[in-house]
Design a protein around this motif. Structure first.
Motif, PDB file in Angstrom:
ATOM      1  N   UNK A 144       0.863  -1.185   0.000  1.00  0.00           N
ATOM      2  CA  UNK A 144       0.000   0.000   0.000  1.00  0.00           C
ATOM      3  C   UNK A 144       0.900   1.236   0.000  1.00  0.00           C
ATOM      4  N   UNK A 145       0.790   2.058  -1.051  1.00  0.00           N
ATOM      5  CA  UNK A 145       1.629   3.240  -1.191  1.00  0.00           C
ATOM      6  C   UNK A 145       0.764   4.495  -1.134  1.00  0.00           C
ATOM      7  N   UNK A 146       0.907   5.246  -0.048  1.00  0.00           N
ATOM      8  CA  UNK A 146       0.162   6.501   0.101  1.00  0.00           C
ATOM      9  C   UNK A 146       0.981   7.638  -0.508  1.00  0.00           C
ATOM     10  N   UNK A 147       0.391   8.330  -1.501  1.00  0.00           N
ATOM     11  CA  UNK A 147       1.015   9.476  -2.147  1.00  0.00           C
ATOM     12  C   UNK A 147       0.349  10.722  -1.563  1.00  0.00           C
ATOM     13  N   UNK A 148       1.062  11.418  -0.702  1.00  0.00           N
ATOM     14  CA  UNK A 148       0.507  12.579  -0.003  1.00  0.00           C
ATOM     15  C   UNK A 148       0.887  13.836  -0.774  1.00  0.00           C
ATOM     16  N   UNK A 149      -0.128  14.618  -1.154  1.00  0.00           N
ATOM     17  CA  UNK A 149       0.111  15.857  -1.887  1.00  0.00           C
ATOM     18  C   UNK A 149      -0.375  17.038  -1.053  1.00  0.00           C
ATOM     19  N   UNK A 150       0.008  18.228  -1.482  1.00  0.00           N
ATOM     20  CA  UNK A 150      -0.419  19.438  -0.776  1.00  0.00           C
ATOM     21  C   UNK A 150       0.780  20.234  -0.313  1.00  0.00           C
ATOM     22  N   UNK A 151       0.509  21.261   0.495  1.00  0.00           N
ATOM     23  CA  UNK A 151       1.581  22.173   0.905  1.00  0.00           C
ATOM     24  C   UNK A 151       2.282  21.739   2.183  1.00  0.00           C
ATOM     25  N   UNK A 175       7.699  12.825  -8.226  1.00  0.00           N
ATOM     26  CA  UNK A 175       6.899  13.678  -9.116  1.00  0.00           C
ATOM     27  C   UNK A 175       5.680  12.932  -9.644  1.00  0.00           C
ATOM     28  N   UNK A 176       4.584  13.655  -9.821  1.00  0.00           N
ATOM     29  CA  UNK A 176       3.364  13.117 -10.406  1.00  0.00           C
ATOM     30  C   UNK A 176       3.257  13.562 -11.858  1.00  0.00           C
ATOM     31  N   UNK A 177       2.427  12.896 -12.657  1.00  0.00           N
ATOM     32  CA  UNK A 177       2.315  13.262 -14.080  1.00  0.00           C
ATOM     33  C   UNK A 177       1.943  14.715 -14.326  1.00  0.00           C
ATOM     34  N   UNK A 178       1.206  15.337 -13.396  1.00  0.00           N
ATOM     35  CA  UNK A 178       0.803  16.738 -13.608  1.00  0.00           C
ATOM     36  C   UNK A 178       1.881  17.728 -13.185  1.00  0.00           C
ATOM     37  N   UNK A 179       3.049  17.217 -12.759  1.00  0.00           N
ATOM     38  CA  UNK A 179       4.142  18.086 -12.356  1.00  0.00           C
ATOM     39  C   UNK A 179       4.211  18.384 -10.876  1.00  0.00           C
TER      40      UNK A 179
END
Length: 246
Positions: A144-151, A175-179
């Motif tokens: 299980x891989x949690x990708x945490x985004x945000x500031x 990095x994610x596909x949207x940059x």
């Protein structure tokens, strides 16, 4: 004329547990069933074969197909190469049994074609009495891989298991596909998938002692069914779970 339930085949699946499993079991050749003087009665993940005791004096072999109504069934079921059609031989089972799919004789030399069932099973109808068979299917496991985004991706974050069973490692930023950038926390071992997960993972921000960590997300979402090979593990699957933190 006396009738008996000669055979009952049931499928159990680790992913669904006690919930209704989206499987149907049907005779592969209904005309063959009829010629033997047998009747079939189906319910979810189960088939009963009804026999007239006067029809035959020796065991008879029939074939049933296990048909999945959930398109993710092969992705959720641990076992053979699902690009092939597994043909299971249970004709040697002569007493009431619970059997794991991994422990039964299986032939997988036929390429799966559109419309093929999940499994094809050969069975013997006993001459007398009732034969009860449960075939158990295991669920797949994945990292299980949690990708945490945000500031707050650079905060001192951690994922914890309230049951103290699983642990997570911080794989750093990716990095994610949207940059944008995600911070990735992945379980150190594969975790079985469940329709109703019994896991309880939380996202926390650590503080300097003597202060306790701050819980940011008390219950993280569970893994989905869209799995991919783990990029750095030859045989493991990975479930990517995205979490926004602002």
């Amino acid at each position: 004329m006396a009738y008996r339930r000669a055979l009952s085949l049931q499928i159990a699946h680790e992913y669904w547990g006690n919930e209704t499993i989206p499987l149907q079991i049907r005779p592969n050749d209904p005309q063959h069933i009829a010629k033997l003087g047998l009747l079939s009665r189906s319910s979810p993940a189960c088939i009963d074969i009804i026999s007239d005791d006067e029809v035959f004096d020796t065991p008879q072999t029939i074939t049933v197909d296990v048909i999945a109504s959930n398109p993710n069934m092969t992705a959720l079921t641990d076992g053979p190469d699902w690009a092939q059609l597994p043909v299971i031989d249970l004709t040697e089972v002569a007493s009431n049994s619970e059997i794991a799919l991994a422990d039964v004789p299986m032939r997988t030399d036929a390429t799966r074609n559109p419309g093929d069932p999940l499994l094809r099973i050969n069975l013997n109808i006993p001459r007398e009495g009732t034969l009860l068979i449960t075939l158990r299917l295991s669920a797949v496991s994945a990292l299980w891989a949690y990708h945490v985004t945000g500031n707050r991706v650079q905060d001192p974050l951690q994922v914890i298991d309230s049951n103290n069973i699983s642990s997570f490692e911080d794989l750093g930023e990716s990095p994610l596909p949207d940059g944008s950038i995600a911070r990735v926390f992945r379980s150190t071992t594969s975790i079985p998938l469940r329709h109703r997960p019994d896991t309880s993972f939380a996202l926390e921000a650590q503080q300097d002692p003597p202060f306790d960590p701050i819980t940011l997300i008390p219950v993280l979402p569970a893994a989905g069914v869209n799995l991919r090979p783990a990029p750095d593990a030859a045989t493991a699957l990975q479930s990517d779970i995205f979490v926004s933190l602002w």
